[in-house]
Enzyme design. Sequence first.
Site, mmCIF file in Angstrom:
data_model
loop_
_atom_site.group_PDB
_atom_site.id
_atom_site.type_symbol
_atom_site.label_atom_id
_atom_site.label_comp_id
_atom_site.label_asym_id
_atom_site.label_seq_id
_atom_site.Cartn_x
_atom_site.Cartn_y
_atom_site.Cartn_z
ATOM 1 C CG ASP A 26 -1.997 1.008 1.212
ATOM 2 O OD1 ASP A 26 -2.122 1.711 0.191
ATOM 3 O OD2 ASP A 26 -2.732 1.110 2.203
ATOM 4 C CG ASP A 120 -3.621 3.832 -3.265
ATOM 5 O OD1 ASP A 120 -4.507 3.076 -3.696
ATOM 6 O OD2 ASP A 120 -3.781 4.565 -2.276
ATOM 7 C CD GLU A 121 -5.677 -0.812 -1.228
ATOM 8 O OE1 GLU A 121 -5.343 -1.571 -0.290
ATOM 9 O OE2 GLU A 121 -6.690 -0.086 -1.177
#
Length: 378
Positions: A26, A120-121
Amino acid sequence: MGIRIGTDTVTRFAVPTAQRKILHVDMDAFYASVEQRDDPSLRGKPVVVAWRGARSVVCAASYEARTFGVRSAMPAIRAERLCPQAIFVPPDFGRYKTVSRQVRDIFSRHTDLIEPLSLDEAYLDVTSTKTGLPSATATAEAIRAAIREETQLTASAGVAPNKFLAKIASDWRKPDGLFVIRPHQVEAFLAPLKVGKLPGVGKVMEARLTEMDVHTVADLRALGQPLLEQRFGQWGRRLHELSMGIDDHPVSPDRLTLQVSSEDTFEKDLTLDQLEPHIRRLAEKTWAGHQREALGGRIARTVVLKLKTSDFQTLTRSLTPSIRPRSAEELADLACALRERVQRAEAELYRLVGVGLSGFVELDSFSAQGDLFEGEDD
């Protein structure tokens, strides 16, 4: 009041393994960190990635802004009240997507089993890797080091035997941290956690469990599967599995989003006429999720309204308009209009409302045809 934002997906490929080694990686305050990286004058300052205005929501907040209580998905006007000195930066999704691709390239050096959750993850199955590194922990460390070197950004990672534990672990030492939960540590690690840490346990469910004197995962585990199933049906069985650290869902590297949706469960049941402000707020959140999906070249055509009555009956109404919604406001207007198709007594009370977008198509093919679809509904 509990809010859930999610996507329904279909898995096209999955590799089961007897004992998995899963990473959840993350990026730390991703959008805000990209802005601070690219503009040194923003470093160390409370940055809020959002357009200003009463109808805007926060896309991301730097850690400096988070100390004031600013969080993503919060109305921008509230963020401004919490942190008057915040610097508002309009989002640049094209730039964020470019960085996301860099990070994805780093992942792919280690494994092909990558399940992105957003820009983003992602989950990674590193049970077997391309690099031959000696452990999942070493792989996580290598990935984080490469992200730092190649993007000048930081990422946190969790290492665990399954997905839901890896996601909890990645948040354990944020920002820029690494946390490992080994198989023999699972039950002891989970025991003292608040039940709200378990996936799917929102504020409303947590309140119901509190009424049963269940506060921690250990308390939940002690109830046993039969009682949980008696109280909550199949969800009770799932709760018991989670309390034991059991999650057999594989990392799915090739998945298609079927629906982006947001839901809100009320503290007090409401009539149909009272739902409009909640529908409009949820439409903002759903539209933000749709825009992230649109970055990948797919757009939705169908608007979905979901309702749950006070006696737990679920109703859905949907519409595929001739011209797809082009903004959160248009989505909200369509979702509100769908209430007219709910043939129930005016005094009927509802405990939950949801707004969704489905019927995803490839943007290129849609643009080539234009808005030629005839209106549909069900």
